[in-house]
Write an enzyme that holds these catalytic residues in place. Structure first.
Site, PDB file in Angstrom:
ATOM      1  N   GLY A 507       0.962  -1.092  -0.094  1.00  0.00           N
ATOM      2  CA  GLY A 507      -0.374  -0.178  -0.276  1.00  0.00           C
ATOM      3  C   GLY A 507       0.718   1.552  -0.436  1.00  0.00           C
ATOM      4  O   GLY A 507       2.562   0.807  -0.024  1.00  0.00           O
ATOM      5  N   GLY A 509       1.135   4.006   2.367  1.00  0.00           N
ATOM      6  CA  GLY A 509       1.170   4.552   3.349  1.00  0.00           C
ATOM      7  C   GLY A 509       1.805   6.072   4.058  1.00  0.00           C
ATOM      8  O   GLY A 509       2.022   6.834   2.366  1.00  0.00           O
ATOM      9  N   GLY A 510       2.072   6.486   4.721  1.00  0.00           N
ATOM     10  CA  GLY A 510       2.253   7.955   4.895  1.00  0.00           C
ATOM     11  C   GLY A 510       3.259   7.517   4.996  1.00  0.00           C
ATOM     12  O   GLY A 510       4.365   7.063   4.769  1.00  0.00           O
ATOM     13  N   PHE A 511       4.004   9.236   4.064  1.00  0.00           N
ATOM     14  CA  PHE A 511       5.680   9.200   4.282  1.00  0.00           C
ATOM     15  C   PHE A 511       5.809   8.442   2.901  1.00  0.00           C
ATOM     16  O   PHE A 511       7.500   8.152   2.285  1.00  0.00           O
ATOM     17  CB  PHE A 511       6.738   8.472   4.940  1.00  0.00           C
ATOM     18  CG  PHE A 511       5.679   9.930   6.257  1.00  0.00           C
ATOM     19  CD1 PHE A 511       6.278  10.283   6.520  1.00  0.00           C
ATOM     20  CD2 PHE A 511       4.851   9.297   6.914  1.00  0.00           C
ATOM     21  CE1 PHE A 511       5.726  11.873   7.897  1.00  0.00           C
ATOM     22  CE2 PHE A 511       4.337   9.645   8.286  1.00  0.00           C
ATOM     23  CZ  PHE A 511       4.947  11.493   7.845  1.00  0.00           C
ATOM     24  N   GLY A 512       4.973   7.494   2.327  1.00  0.00           N
ATOM     25  CA  GLY A 512       5.852   6.486   1.038  1.00  0.00           C
ATOM     26  C   GLY A 512       5.637   5.232   0.757  1.00  0.00           C
ATOM     27  O   GLY A 512       4.847   4.833   1.932  1.00  0.00           O
ATOM     28  N   PRO A 513       5.400   4.293  -0.175  1.00  0.00           N
ATOM     29  CA  PRO A 513       5.297   3.223  -0.501  1.00  0.00           C
ATOM     30  C   PRO A 513       5.797   2.374   0.745  1.00  0.00           C
ATOM     31  O   PRO A 513       6.578   2.442   0.814  1.00  0.00           O
ATOM     32  CB  PRO A 513       5.280   3.147  -1.665  1.00  0.00           C
ATOM     33  CG  PRO A 513       6.351   3.290  -1.628  1.00  0.00           C
ATOM     34  CD  PRO A 513       6.619   5.089  -1.323  1.00  0.00           C
ATOM     35  N   VAL A 514       4.953   0.448   0.787  1.00  0.00           N
ATOM     36  CA  VAL A 514       5.071   0.255   2.153  1.00  0.00           C
ATOM     37  C   VAL A 514       4.634  -1.184   0.664  1.00  0.00           C
ATOM     38  O   VAL A 514       4.036  -1.684   0.359  1.00  0.00           O
ATOM     39  CB  VAL A 514       4.168  -0.172   2.793  1.00  0.00           C
ATOM     40  CG1 VAL A 514       4.924  -1.373   3.863  1.00  0.00           C
ATOM     41  CG2 VAL A 514       4.186   0.785   3.654  1.00  0.00           C
ATOM     42  N   LYS A 528       9.401   0.078   4.702  1.00  0.00           N
ATOM     43  CA  LYS A 528       8.241   1.486   4.050  1.00  0.00           C
ATOM     44  C   LYS A 528       9.800   2.160   3.456  1.00  0.00           C
ATOM     45  O   LYS A 528      10.955   2.291   4.079  1.00  0.00           O
ATOM     46  CB  LYS A 528       8.092   2.479   5.477  1.00  0.00           C
ATOM     47  CG  LYS A 528       6.815   3.685   5.214  1.00  0.00           C
ATOM     48  CD  LYS A 528       7.129   4.213   6.410  1.00  0.00           C
ATOM     49  CE  LYS A 528       5.761   3.550   7.243  1.00  0.00           C
ATOM     50  NZ  LYS A 528       4.459   4.765   6.428  1.00  0.00           N
ATOM     51  N   ASP A 625      -1.155  10.974  13.396  1.00  0.00           N
ATOM     52  CA  ASP A 625      -1.678  11.277  12.576  1.00  0.00           C
ATOM     53  C   ASP A 625      -2.403   9.464  12.840  1.00  0.00           C
ATOM     54  O   ASP A 625      -1.768   8.590  11.865  1.00  0.00           O
ATOM     55  CB  ASP A 625      -0.798  10.757  11.390  1.00  0.00           C
ATOM     56  CG  ASP A 625      -1.490  10.215   9.670  1.00  0.00           C
ATOM     57  OD1 ASP A 625      -3.185  10.571  10.362  1.00  0.00           O
ATOM     58  OD2 ASP A 625      -1.273   9.993   9.126  1.00  0.00           O
TER      59      ASP A 625
END
Ligand SMILES: *[C@@H]1O[C@H](CO)[C@@H](O)[C@H](O)[C@H]1NC(C)=O
Ligand SMILES: *[C@@H]1O[C@H](CO)[C@@H](O)[C@H](O)[C@H]1NC(C)=O
Length: 817
Positions: A507, A509-514, A528, A625
């Site tokens: 997915g 996520g915040g701050f970049g893909p995981v 991450k 968050d």
């Protein structure tokens, strides 16, 4: 003389004035006594001396015309606690109660036929009937004492001071039986009573089937009775001796009014408390509590854990009896991996935190100690387990003959049970005679002493070194921090994630893909890949990550390490197989997998994780968050908060203050944070409040839409709460499984978290406390519902929020109502 006469008249007047109210009250208020020659007819009532209970005739039945003789609480809502003629109503108001010539209480109807009688064998000379302040109707004689009392013949209600149990001398069994229907007091098939076993507890029957067991009384409580955990309002006791076996409870103050009833409709026992403010009863708790409380759910040697998926598990050393393919028939239970052979040596394995198994085939001894108990069990091949009889006094022995049924893993109040196993599977023989044990103890103590000395020496040396180190400069310390955070090579991570292939992407996520990855040793990880430049130096970043990696709590996702190479920065986490909470609660099909007790378990877990971040960890982190997609679920559906500390990593934040860069997600942000950029632990509490509403309702806060009004989820919840319809908020897919009182409490707590002023919101420690207890909660003030009317772009307020987790942020302002 004249003077004297007027004095007499004045005195007489005075006496009349004093006595008049007494006469009046006697007639208008009723009395609490009936004596032999008088009788008591429909229309009159008997009131206990403090006015709390009333005896009389009341109407019930489908037509509402059947008349019953009963006792009820004298309150706004008539609450019947006892009925004489349960299955034999009188069809008109001709009923008459009297004491007959043999000193028995008899209820007649018009035709003169006997509808009910107290059926006392002993004859009495001058019997008197009195309704006591406890709600007990007592027939007594000055010479013969108590001949009969309603407390000995309970119907569906257990009042404080009533015994639930057996009188072994007379054979009297005082048990509760539910009303057949809400308007028919005749007994249904739900019964709650003492188990007449050697090691007794309470049992609920549905017809001829065992339905729920509390577990045996262990001196402190009952291992399967959550509803009997200690609390400030009631005290429980269990008496078991040669003459009597009974359960009893009392209130700690006369201002607490409570009752326990058996309810056929809900097939539960329910405890209600009188709410002085609402002038009504509120449900305090109920039993059985969850699906695992249903008798024998997991079969022999299976334990049930409500929050787990699947709920049934075998005890360690056991496997499912029926296991064809992947489907398992729980009810058949489990069998030992290594079958028992009584001819060979057997031992025992200790299992903790259990609700003790069914004691139907048990044997007890009050004076044996645990070693003797073990020996006793070992000598009989059909003895399968033993434990301490009384854990308060720590003495006595209870053993179980035959298979162990109805085990449950319990969170509090669970007990140790020693289960018979083959020698290979059992714990090391710890009880080979006392002398050996003593020798062992001495050796262990000696070893311990040596270790302590070594540890102290080590620390003294280290402190010295540190002092020297400091003198030499602080670099050493830095290096130490680095040492503790595993650094992964980019090659390894790249290989583990198939070169960050899109197949492995979990997915964004915040701050970049995981990405999901698998390390060479087979361990699964989540990677991450940070897409933002952190604005921090490399050393600072590493230090920050190292600190976060030290935050460890079972409700936080574990940070395993990081990977830094050139511009690439990555964080490596443990992998969570069940994705995130939003994946379940917002999906029509999957939401059914999370029944209420599981959701409640998740709520409590999140609260504890957040409490740790706020208070118990040494960093005091504000998450900033918190949202459903940041709550991940492990294989047993335990919640784990992710993405904590990210704000720190991206700017070395202080623990409280204001920020120009709002990190967060619309729909979860507290107003003071969204509008003024002010954040504190209380803005996390706000987000938690939203998360609660989402978990309860199964609806997303962002994009919530209602046919009848333009309120958002908070506004909708508040409106329902104000109207007294809060239960309508519940997700339809958990309506069946939920415990209404628990849901209501969660809604109440969420509204407390959503209050407009941060200082009004509770801290996470109070939230955890409120979730875990049944104390009264304060009334929430009106929350700040950010109305979906005048929305405008957040960018215009705070400048560009860059690519934080705030996808397309659109913010709305408070409607000043
Ligand atoms: C019994 O349970 C039903 C369903 O939960 C409830 O509506 C009813 O009020 C309960 N009865 C009593 C007497 O409390
Ligand atoms: C084991 O104990 C049970 C219950 O006390 C008893 O019925 C049975 O006879 C005993 N068996 C042996 C072999 O002692």
């Amino acid at each position: 003389m004249k003077n004297c006469k007027t004095m007499d008249i004045q005195l007489l007047m005075l006496i009349i004035i004093i006595l008049l109210p007494l006469f009046l009250s006697r007639f208008s208020y009723g009395t609490d006594i009936i004596t032999a020659p008088s009788y008591f007819s429909d229309g009159t009532t008997l009131v206990s001396s403090d006015g709390s209970f009333e005896l009389g005739f009341f109407s019930s039945g489908r037509s509402g015309k059947s008349r019953y003789l009963g006792i009820w609480f004298r309150k706004e809502v008539q609450t019947v606690v006892w009925v004489a003629n349960r299955c034999n109503p009188i069809n008109d108001s001709s009923g008459v109660l009297m004491i007959n010539s043999t000193g028995n209480l008899v209820l007649f109807s018009q035709s003169g036929s006997v509808v009910w009688t107290s059926n006392v064998k002993k004859e009495a000379q001058n019997p008197v009937v009195q309704l006591l302040d406890s709600g007990n109707l007592v027939l007594q004689d000055r010479n013969a004492g108590i001949l009969w009392q309603s407390f000995d013949y309970p119907t569906d209600t257990l009042l404080p001071g009533m015994k639930l149990g057996l009188d072994l001398r007379s054979g009297l069994n005082r048990r509760l039986s539910a009303w057949k229907t809400p308007d028919d007091p005749c007994p249904g098939d739900l019964i709650y009573e003492i188990e007449p076993y050697n090691y007794p507890g309470l049992v609920m029957w549905k017809g001829s089937k065992k339905y729920f067991r509390s577990g045996p009384w262990n001196g402190i409580g009952m291992s399967g009775a959550l509803h009997l955990k200690p609390n400030p309002w009631f005290k429980f006791n269990f008496i078991s001796n040669e003459e009597e076996v009974y359960f009893i409870y009392n209130t700690t103050s006369k201002f607490v009014t409570t009752r326990v009833i058996l309810n056929q409709t809900s097939t539960r026992g329910e405890r209600y408390l009188w709410n002085e403010e609402a002038r009504n009863w509120t449900l305090f708790n109920q039993f059985p509590w969850d699906n695992c409380d249903n008798y024998g759910t997991c079969g022999a040697y299976g334990t049930c854990m409500n929050a787990a998926l699947p709920p049934c598990q075998c005890l360690k050393g056991f496997r499912f009896k029926s296991q064809e393919g992947s489907s398992v028939d729980w009810i058949q239970g489990c069998v030992r991996n290594k079958p028992l052979d009584c001819q060979k040596r057997n031992g025992f394995k200790k299992f903790g935190g259990l609700k003790l198994p069914d004691t139907e085939h048990s044997w007890v001894n009050k004076s044996m100690d645990l070693n003797e108990c073990r020996a006793k069990c070992l000598e009989n091949c059909s003895c399968m387990a033993y434990t301490t009889l009384d854990i308060k006094e720590v003495r006595g022995c209870a053993i179980w003959i035959g298979d162990l049924l109805d085990l449950k893993q319990v969170q509090s109040g669970g007990q140790d049970l020693y289960i018979r196993m083959s020698a290979a599977d059992s714990d090391h023989d710890e009880t080979k005679g006392n002398s050996k044990m003593k020798a062992g103890l001495i050796i262990a103590t000696a070893i311990l002493l040596v270790i302590v000395v070594l540890v102290i020496t080590y620390y003294i040396l280290r402190i010295r070194q540190n002092i020297e180190g400091r003198e030499n400069g602080k670099d050493n310390e830095r290096q130490n921090e680095d040492m503790e955070l595993p650094l992964f090579e980019l090659d390894v991570i790249s290989k583990a994630t198939n070169e960050f292939s899109s197949h492995n992407k979990l997915g964004e996520g915040g701050f970049g893909p995981v990405y999901k990855g698998t390390l060479p040793d087979g361990k699964e990880i989540a990677v991450k890949r940070l897409s933002r430049s952190s604005g921090q130096g490399l050393v600072e970043f590493k230090n920050e990550v190292a600190l976060i990696a030290k935050l460890q709590h079972r409700n936080l996702v574990k940070l395993l390490g990081c990977c830094i190479q050139g511009e690439e920065k990555m964080l490596i986490y443990e992998y969570m197989p069940n994705k995130s909470l939003d994946f379940f609660i917002f999906d029509d099909a999957r939401k059914k997998l999370l029944d209420w007790s599981r959701r409640f378990h998740i709520i409590c877990g999140i609260a504890r994780g957040l409490l740790y971040l706020h208070q118990d960890s040494r960093l005091r982190i504000i998450h900033r968050d918190l949202k459903a997609s940041n709550v991940l679920l492990d294989s047993a559906m335990n919640p784990k908060i992710s993405d904590f500390g990210m704000a720190r990593t991206f700017g070395g934040e202080q623990s409280e203050g204001s920020t120009k860069r709002v990190v967060g997600t619309y729909g979860y942000m507290a107003p003071e944070y969204a509008i003024n950029g002010l954040f504190s632990v209380k803005s996390d509490v706000f987000s938690f409040g939203i998360l609660l509403l989402e978990i309860i309702s199964g609806k997303k806060s962002k994009g919530f839409y209602h046919l009848n009004h333009s309120l958002n989820l908070i506004g909708h919840a508040w409106r329902l709460w104000k109207e007294g319809n809060a239960l309508q908020l519940i997700d339809t897919s958990v309506q069946e499984s939920c415990t209404q009182s628990e849901v209501l409490r969660c809604i109440h707590i969420s509204l407390l978290c959503l209050q407009q002023h941060p200082e009004d919101r509770p801290s996470m420690s109070s939230v955890v406390l409120m979730l875990g207890s049944e104390t009264a909660l304060t009334q929430p003030k009106e929350p700040s519902f950010l109305f979906d009317k005048q929305s405008f772009e957040i960018d215009s307020l705070f400048g560009k929020p860059e690519s934080s987790s705030t996808n397309q942020l659109s913010l709305t302002v408070l409607d000043p109502r």
